[in-house]
Design an enzyme around this catalytic site. Structure first.
Site, PDB file in Angstrom:
ATOM      1  N   ALA A  69       0.864  -1.173   0.000  1.00 17.95           N
ATOM      2  CA  ALA A  69       0.000   0.000   0.000  1.00 17.95           C
ATOM      3  C   ALA A  69       0.904   1.228   0.000  1.00 17.95           C
ATOM      4  CB  ALA A  69      -0.905  -0.023   1.222  1.00 17.95           C
ATOM      5  N   GLY A 114       0.582  -4.931   0.957  1.00 16.24           N
ATOM      6  CA  GLY A 114      -0.644  -5.019   0.160  1.00 16.24           C
ATOM      7  C   GLY A 114      -0.417  -5.691  -1.189  1.00 16.24           C
ATOM      8  N   GLU A 117      -0.625  -9.285  -0.509  1.00 10.76           N
ATOM      9  CA  GLU A 117      -2.041  -9.553  -0.224  1.00 10.76           C
ATOM     10  C   GLU A 117      -2.877  -9.558  -1.502  1.00 10.76           C
ATOM     11  OE1 GLU A 117      -1.795  -6.334   2.747  1.00 10.76           O
ATOM     12  OE2 GLU A 117      -2.845  -7.703   4.071  1.00 10.76           O
ATOM     13  N   GLU A 137       4.735  -5.091   7.190  1.00  8.26           N
ATOM     14  CA  GLU A 137       3.974  -4.035   7.874  1.00  8.26           C
ATOM     15  C   GLU A 137       4.457  -3.753   9.291  1.00  8.26           C
ATOM     16  OE1 GLU A 137       2.607  -6.401   5.966  1.00  8.26           O
ATOM     17  OE2 GLU A 137       0.990  -5.549   4.747  1.00  8.26           O
TER      18      GLU A 137
END
Ligand code: CO8
Length: 263
Positions: A69, A114, A117, A137
């Protein structure tokens, strides 16, 4: 949204297979809210398009699938903004799982946070030799928010998921293959072609059967075995009410190629 109108996505059709490339080279294809929204719009368009029978998701350029992200966009977020952001990511993941067509991640470089993911939300992952996976993260003081803790747990098991999410280290393509995160490793530069070839192969199969097998496998992962098996029995029987079942079996017996209609 028209294919040509995305700002952060490249869209290419090869026959019945649509390739979606996240294209933010300045940030190693990091996911901003705008990228998530465009991916949602692109998946909605695919759901409505009977001519598209498979999807490949990758990252533009030679270095990165998706490096996570967007950290610059997340840094100032309030808890409610973070809730909204993670919720949109999860909505995308749910849509990919519910799409009645195969979705293959072609991981061509960094798949971090992300990005890992997003790859996990696809049906399966092909990795180029230079792919790198990780859930870093914790290094940023947060946790995966787009399915990492849960899809990784279900894909690679509890202890591997714990090590990846707690240590935040990167693993290479060979290790991803070894632990069952990636299904296949290809030479550098060949991963998109390999994923497209797999999706094109699936596009030749009975579409109703492909959709039902995908649905049962995704749903069954979270159901008690007896209930999941019952759904398989019903799904199997339901296909005997289709033209595709008759065509597939008659074609085999007649020693010819089946012409599936998806009904
Ligand atoms: N966000 C924003 N910008 C990024 C990101 C990112 N995730 N990753 C890289 N960039 C930018 C860099 O800031 C840099 O920009 P600039 O040139 O302007 O300085 C540019 O991309 C190139 O990056 P580097 O110079 O760092 O390239 P290197 O080859 O030296 O390193 C790495 C590559 C190792 C990938 C490194 O960039 C890195 O560690 N990136 C961050 C990886 C990361 O921590 N990802 C996880 C983010 S957290 C997350 O994903 C949470 C998801 C949960 C919610 C999701 C809801 C949808």
């Amino acid at each position: 949204m028209e294919s040509g109108s995305y700002k952060h996505l490249l869209v290419e059709d090869r026959g019945a297979v649509r390739i979606l490339s996240v294209n933010r080279p300045e940030a190693l294809n990091a996911l901003s809210g705008a990228v998530i929204d465009e991916l949602i719009a692109a998946v909605e368009a695919i759901a409505d398009d009977a001519a598209i029978r498979g999807v490949v998701i990758t990252g533009a350029g030679p270095k990165s699938f998706v490096a996570g992200a967007d950290i610059a966009a997340m840094a100032p977020m309030s808890p409610s903004e973070a809730m909204n952001f993670a919720g949109r990511g999860h909505a995308l993941g749910e849509m990919l799982g519910a799409l009645p067509k195969p979705v293959i991640a072609a991981v061509n470089g960094f798949a971090l946070g992300g990005g890992c993911e997003l790859a996990l939300a696809c049906d399966f992952i092909y990795a180029a030799e230079n792919a790198r996976f990780g859930q870093p993260e914790v290094k940023l003081g947060v946790i995966p928010g787009f399915g990492g803790t849960q899809r990784l747990l279900r894909r690679v098991g509890r202890a591997m998921a714990l090590e990846l999410c707690l240590r935040g280290h990167m693993i290479d393509a060979a290790e991803a293959l070894r632990i069952g995160l990636a299904n296949r490793v290809t030479p550098r530069g060949e991963v998109v072609d390999a994923a497209v070839a797999a999706a094109a192969e699936i596009a030749e199969m009975g579409p109703l059967a492909v959709a039902k097998a995908k649905e049962l496998i995704h749903q069954g992962a979270d159901l008690p075995l007896a209930e999941a098996n019952q759904r398989e029995i019903e799904g199997f029987a339901g296909l005997f009410d289709s033209d595709d079942q008759r065509e597939g079996m008659e074609a085999f017996l007649g020693k010819r190629k089946a012409e599936f209609k998806g009904r």
